[in-house]
Structure formats: C-alpha cells, structure tokens
Design a protein around this motif. Sequence first.
Motif, PDB file in Angstrom:
ATOM      1  N   UNK A   1      25.715  50.619  55.794  1.00  0.00           N
ATOM      2  CA  UNK A   1      24.860  50.478  56.721  1.00  0.00           C
ATOM      3  C   UNK A   1      25.103  51.346  57.952  1.00  0.00           C
ATOM      4  N   UNK A   2      24.283  52.254  58.082  1.00  0.00           N
ATOM      5  CA  UNK A   2      24.949  52.985  59.024  1.00  0.00           C
ATOM      6  C   UNK A   2      24.250  53.169  60.424  1.00  0.00           C
ATOM      7  N   UNK A   3      23.407  54.375  60.298  1.00  0.00           N
ATOM      8  CA  UNK A   3      22.471  54.550  61.474  1.00  0.00           C
ATOM      9  C   UNK A   3      22.522  54.009  62.398  1.00  0.00           C
ATOM     10  N   UNK A   4      21.768  54.520  63.259  1.00  0.00           N
ATOM     11  CA  UNK A   4      21.811  53.030  64.579  1.00  0.00           C
ATOM     12  C   UNK A   4      21.219  53.755  65.780  1.00  0.00           C
ATOM     13  N   UNK A   5      19.779  53.189  66.586  1.00  0.00           N
ATOM     14  CA  UNK A   5      19.165  53.921  67.387  1.00  0.00           C
ATOM     15  C   UNK A   5      18.519  52.520  68.173  1.00  0.00           C
ATOM     16  N   UNK A   6      19.426  52.402  69.986  1.00  0.00           N
ATOM     17  CA  UNK A   6      17.793  51.243  69.886  1.00  0.00           C
ATOM     18  C   UNK A   6      16.981  52.056  71.321  1.00  0.00           C
ATOM     19  N   UNK A   7      15.914  51.792  71.512  1.00  0.00           N
ATOM     20  CA  UNK A   7      14.784  52.532  71.566  1.00  0.00           C
ATOM     21  C   UNK A   7      13.750  51.946  72.920  1.00  0.00           C
ATOM     22  N   UNK A   8      13.069  51.866  73.665  1.00  0.00           N
ATOM     23  CA  UNK A   8      11.731  51.853  73.684  1.00  0.00           C
ATOM     24  C   UNK A   8      10.330  52.360  73.292  1.00  0.00           C
ATOM     25  N   UNK A   9       9.904  51.676  71.733  1.00  0.00           N
ATOM     26  CA  UNK A   9       9.016  52.452  71.234  1.00  0.00           C
ATOM     27  C   UNK A   9       7.657  51.630  71.389  1.00  0.00           C
ATOM     28  N   UNK A  10       6.701  52.769  71.590  1.00  0.00           N
ATOM     29  CA  UNK A  10       5.008  52.006  72.482  1.00  0.00           C
ATOM     30  C   UNK A  10       5.184  50.937  72.902  1.00  0.00           C
ATOM     31  N   UNK A  11       6.435  50.715  73.964  1.00  0.00           N
ATOM     32  CA  UNK A  11       6.430  49.588  74.802  1.00  0.00           C
ATOM     33  C   UNK A  11       7.027  48.835  74.253  1.00  0.00           C
ATOM     34  N   UNK A  12       7.429  48.923  73.072  1.00  0.00           N
ATOM     35  CA  UNK A  12       8.454  47.217  73.103  1.00  0.00           C
ATOM     36  C   UNK A  12       9.992  48.115  72.381  1.00  0.00           C
ATOM     37  N   UNK A  13      10.941  46.888  72.136  1.00  0.00           N
ATOM     38  CA  UNK A  13      11.823  47.996  72.833  1.00  0.00           C
ATOM     39  C   UNK A  13      12.393  47.567  71.091  1.00  0.00           C
ATOM     40  N   UNK A  14      12.833  48.854  70.514  1.00  0.00           N
ATOM     41  CA  UNK A  14      12.864  48.184  69.339  1.00  0.00           C
ATOM     42  C   UNK A  14      14.265  48.968  68.473  1.00  0.00           C
ATOM     43  N   UNK A  15      15.342  48.581  67.667  1.00  0.00           N
ATOM     44  CA  UNK A  15      16.357  49.349  66.942  1.00  0.00           C
ATOM     45  C   UNK A  15      16.689  50.195  65.535  1.00  0.00           C
ATOM     46  N   UNK A  16      16.639  51.542  66.150  1.00  0.00           N
ATOM     47  CA  UNK A  16      16.014  52.078  64.026  1.00  0.00           C
ATOM     48  C   UNK A  16      17.167  51.557  63.716  1.00  0.00           C
ATOM     49  N   UNK A  17      17.266  51.546  62.618  1.00  0.00           N
ATOM     50  CA  UNK A  17      18.592  51.182  61.708  1.00  0.00           C
ATOM     51  C   UNK A  17      18.368  52.111  59.856  1.00  0.00           C
TER      52      UNK A  17
END
Length: 348
Positions: free
Chosen positions: A270-286
């Motif tokens: 597990x390595x790539x990670x980024x938290x953001x608001x997407x389409x009105x929801x908080x999401x973490x991309x991993x």
Amino acid sequence: MKITKKKTHELEKCYSISPLYYNGKEHLLIAAEKVNKCLLFDLDGNLEETVWDGPGGTMSMVQVPGSNGEFLATHQFYSPNDSKNAKIVLASPKGKDDWDVRTLAHLPFLHRFDILTAGGAHYIIACTLKSGHEYKEDWTSPGKIQVCELPEDLSEVCEENPLQFTAIKSGLFRNHGYCRVEEGGKMWAAVASDNGIFKVSPPDKKGGEWTVEMMTEDAASDVAFGDLDGDGVTEMLVMTPFHGDIIKIYKPVDGKYACIYTFPEKYEFAHGIWGAEICGKDVVIVGHRKGKRDLLACMYEEGRYVMKTLDSDVGPANVRVYAKGDKTGLVSTNREIDEIAFYEIESL
C-alpha cells in the motif's frame, strides 16, 4: 461511478507529483524515482516542458510560496538502500525546457519534505527515512524530523552556503509517511513511522518553538484525512505497517485517535494516498503496488466503509486529486507499469 482515463504518458519509475502555479496557470509536475526526468503538464495531461533529464530520485516537490514556478525537490533518493546522497534542490524556470537547478542542502536519506506557513514565516519540514545503514535493509539507525526557516531570498543559498536544519524529533524508525493538514486557518503535518503518527506544528510566532504531539502509537506507513461518514468528525485513513498490506480507519475517541475499522482485504505494498472532496463527498484515493495493484477510492456508503476500484493492475506510487474547472481531475503515477495517468471523475 464514472471515471475516465483521459491521457497517459510513459515515464520509467514515475513517482512524485506536485502542483505548480507557473505563468498564470496551474500545472502538475511529475518526476521519477530512479535516474530519469521531471516533466511539467497542464491540467488536461498535455506535456508542456521537461524540467530536468536527471538525476531523479525525487520523492517530494513543493513550490516556493509566492513564486512564478520555482520549486524545491528531492534529488538522489533512489531507494531506502540507496539514498545517502539525497539532497534538496531549487528548480527555477529560465525559459521553455530551460530550468536552473542547484543544491540547497544535503540531507542523507531525505524521504518527504514540505513547506509550512505560520506566523508570517515559511518553514521547511524535512523527514529522513533513517540516518544511516551498513548493509541492504539495515533499519537500525532511525530517522528524524528536521526543520529550518525558508529564507525570503534564496539567491545566496548553495552547496557552499547550505540551508541549516535543526532536528525537532529523533529516533523514528522507517520514517516514511507525510500528510499536510490545513484546518482552522493553520497548517500542520502528520508524520508516520514505526513509532506511530505524530502531529507536527510550526510556531505560531516567528522564533517560537515547534510542537510534536503523538496521535497514535501504532506503526504507520502513510496517512490521509477526511470526514468520510459526514458526521463532522475527521477520520484518519492509515496504511500499515511500512509498505504493508493493511488499511485501517481511525477516529478521535475521548481525545485520542483509535482504530474503528480494519479492511479485511489485503492491499499489498500500500502506497499512494490522497484525501479530497469529490462530487460533494470526502474520499481518500489509495493505491497499492503489488498483488492486484489497484487504484481505489475509499468512501462511506450505506453505513459502512467501502473501497471502489478505479483502475486495476497499474501499481500507483502516488496519487493526487485536483480541481479542473467544473470537473475533478486525478493523476496517478502508476510506477509499476511506468505510466503517468490522468483521469476525470464524473461521479462516485
């Protein structure tokens, strides 16, 4: 869920990602982990310039605040076993495909660094993965968190007159993870290691003291934040252990972060990670770099935390979400297939 891969480019061992405001518009920098290029793209994924052809080994890049395209970067961190010559450089644009690059400081084993602003001053926070080694996979010498004030004028800073750093936290084994947090008008950093996750805050006033507070004692490789369940309390997504295969969700409980959920699936490397608001929801991309090598979106749906697959068999090293007009852009350095990938997310 609708996501479209809009454009790709080949860059062997592509790794680091950073935004760059240059000549009046937003760009994205992408650089390689090994000896290779740093490239400058527009937000649509079109290649605009080559910043350098080498030496690479770029773990982090950060724009100098208020500048037109100047940025700091790591050079010569090629792996945990080949990073004793790591350093911070300054890249300054002179013209198209013409950038001046000079060394500002040698920091052996420098893995992550950033620029934090507080009390009217800018500071570099530099996190070294370890402090030395005698053989391959030697982890007996712990790393540090080091800081220095970023001078307003960098014209005199060079190898002969380098930046001077001060250690504010030592004894950190596998000092790997870093996440900048901006809340309440202030910046702080979450630093993740085998020793746990630490909240590192710059001084409120110039000349003041940094503070380092333990958030959790659990070993961590990388970390990101978001109010995933929408209850007004920020969760912390944690990859564990170092380059591990476990992803957990933490939440403040009685003033301390506690694990409230562990995903049953394994996400190898597990390595790539980024938290953001997407389409009105908080999401973490991993992302994860072994096994299925998926690019994923962690979110909260129907009363539970879920992972949605965005792309497969790509092996992301780093990811970043960015605003692209009225659309949401996502860039992923799919290191394991030497692919820089630009996506558009329309719905989740």
